[in-house]
Design a protein around this motif. Structure first.
Motif, mmCIF file in Angstrom:
data_model
loop_
_atom_site.group_PDB
_atom_site.id
_atom_site.type_symbol
_atom_site.label_atom_id
_atom_site.label_comp_id
_atom_site.label_asym_id
_atom_site.label_seq_id
_atom_site.Cartn_x
_atom_site.Cartn_y
_atom_site.Cartn_z
ATOM 1 N N SER A 64 1.015 -0.658 -0.029
ATOM 2 C CA SER A 64 -0.113 0.416 -0.358
ATOM 3 C C SER A 64 0.730 1.284 -0.254
ATOM 4 O O SER A 64 0.661 1.938 -0.071
ATOM 5 N N THR A 65 2.251 1.275 -0.291
ATOM 6 C CA THR A 65 3.160 2.638 -0.090
ATOM 7 C C THR A 65 4.530 2.129 -0.504
ATOM 8 O O THR A 65 4.908 1.371 -1.399
ATOM 9 N N TYR A 87 1.091 6.828 0.345
ATOM 10 C CA TYR A 87 0.146 5.642 0.334
ATOM 11 C C TYR A 87 -0.976 6.530 -1.094
ATOM 12 O O TYR A 87 -0.166 7.610 -1.317
ATOM 13 N N PRO A 88 -1.520 6.069 -1.397
ATOM 14 C CA PRO A 88 -2.714 6.408 -2.411
ATOM 15 C C PRO A 88 -3.389 7.705 -2.470
ATOM 16 O O PRO A 88 -3.724 8.273 -3.289
ATOM 17 N N SER A 93 6.630 13.115 4.588
ATOM 18 C CA SER A 93 8.342 13.384 4.712
ATOM 19 C C SER A 93 8.694 12.539 6.281
ATOM 20 O O SER A 93 8.055 12.925 7.181
ATOM 21 N N ASN A 94 9.826 12.599 6.042
ATOM 22 C CA ASN A 94 9.796 11.216 7.433
ATOM 23 C C ASN A 94 11.927 11.200 7.617
ATOM 24 O O ASN A 94 12.243 12.132 6.918
ATOM 25 N N LEU A 95 11.333 11.588 8.845
ATOM 26 C CA LEU A 95 13.121 12.231 9.774
ATOM 27 C C LEU A 95 12.775 10.665 10.779
ATOM 28 O O LEU A 95 12.364 10.425 11.489
ATOM 29 N N MET A 114 5.318 14.348 9.082
ATOM 30 C CA MET A 114 5.147 15.060 8.666
ATOM 31 C C MET A 114 4.136 14.916 7.270
ATOM 32 O O MET A 114 4.680 14.568 6.334
ATOM 33 N N ARG A 115 2.882 15.143 7.908
ATOM 34 C CA ARG A 115 2.042 14.957 6.489
ATOM 35 C C ARG A 115 2.259 16.247 5.707
ATOM 36 O O ARG A 115 1.846 16.921 5.199
ATOM 37 N N HIS A 116 2.084 15.521 4.159
ATOM 38 C CA HIS A 116 2.245 16.778 3.224
ATOM 39 C C HIS A 116 0.937 17.081 3.085
ATOM 40 O O HIS A 116 -0.133 16.447 3.058
ATOM 41 N N PRO A 117 0.020 19.012 2.587
ATOM 42 C CA PRO A 117 -0.379 18.807 2.110
ATOM 43 C C PRO A 117 -1.278 18.788 1.507
ATOM 44 O O PRO A 117 -0.699 18.048 0.707
#
Length: 120
Positions: A64-65, A87-88, A93-95, A114-117
């Protein structure tokens, strides 16, 4: 112990565990007494068994990713990894802050995400 080869192997095995959700794949990533922070200030999951248990409670569906990553910093005892997980219907973004032991297992792992807008 961190080296680029050890970090690369750990991330590949993390991705394998992410896709399989196999308790052995997950457990093999972490030292017996590891601490996994799902967010920087969250209560950590302490110990391999607790990490496996909690991982499986929030597992993603295999396939799924998509995941891309690169190391930002690798020292003798610390790796900082920047990544993007898609994801679909959302992208993050990950650190990652990763500390490996001499066996290449995580002693401590912290996720910053952090989820992208969404575009409107």
């Amino acid at each position: 112990m961190s080296s680029l080869d050890a970090v690369t192997a750990w991330v590949a095995n993390y991705r394998k565990a992410w896709e399989s959700n196999d308790p052995h794949d997950i457990g093999d990533l972490f030292a017996d007494d590891a601490a996994y922070f799902t967010e920087p200030y969250a209560e950590p999951w302490l110990g391999r068994d607790k990490i496996v248990e909690n991982w499986l409670k929030i597992r993603d569906v295999p396939g799924s990713t998509t995941f891309e990553w690169h190391p930002m910093l690798v020292t003798e005892d610390l790796a900082i990894i920047e990544a993007t997980t898609t994801y679909p219907d959302k992208t993050y973004s990950n650190l990652w802050v990763l500390r490996l032991d001499n066996l290449g297992q995580a002693r401590q792992f912290t996720e910053w995400w952090m989820r992208h807008p969404t575009e409107g």
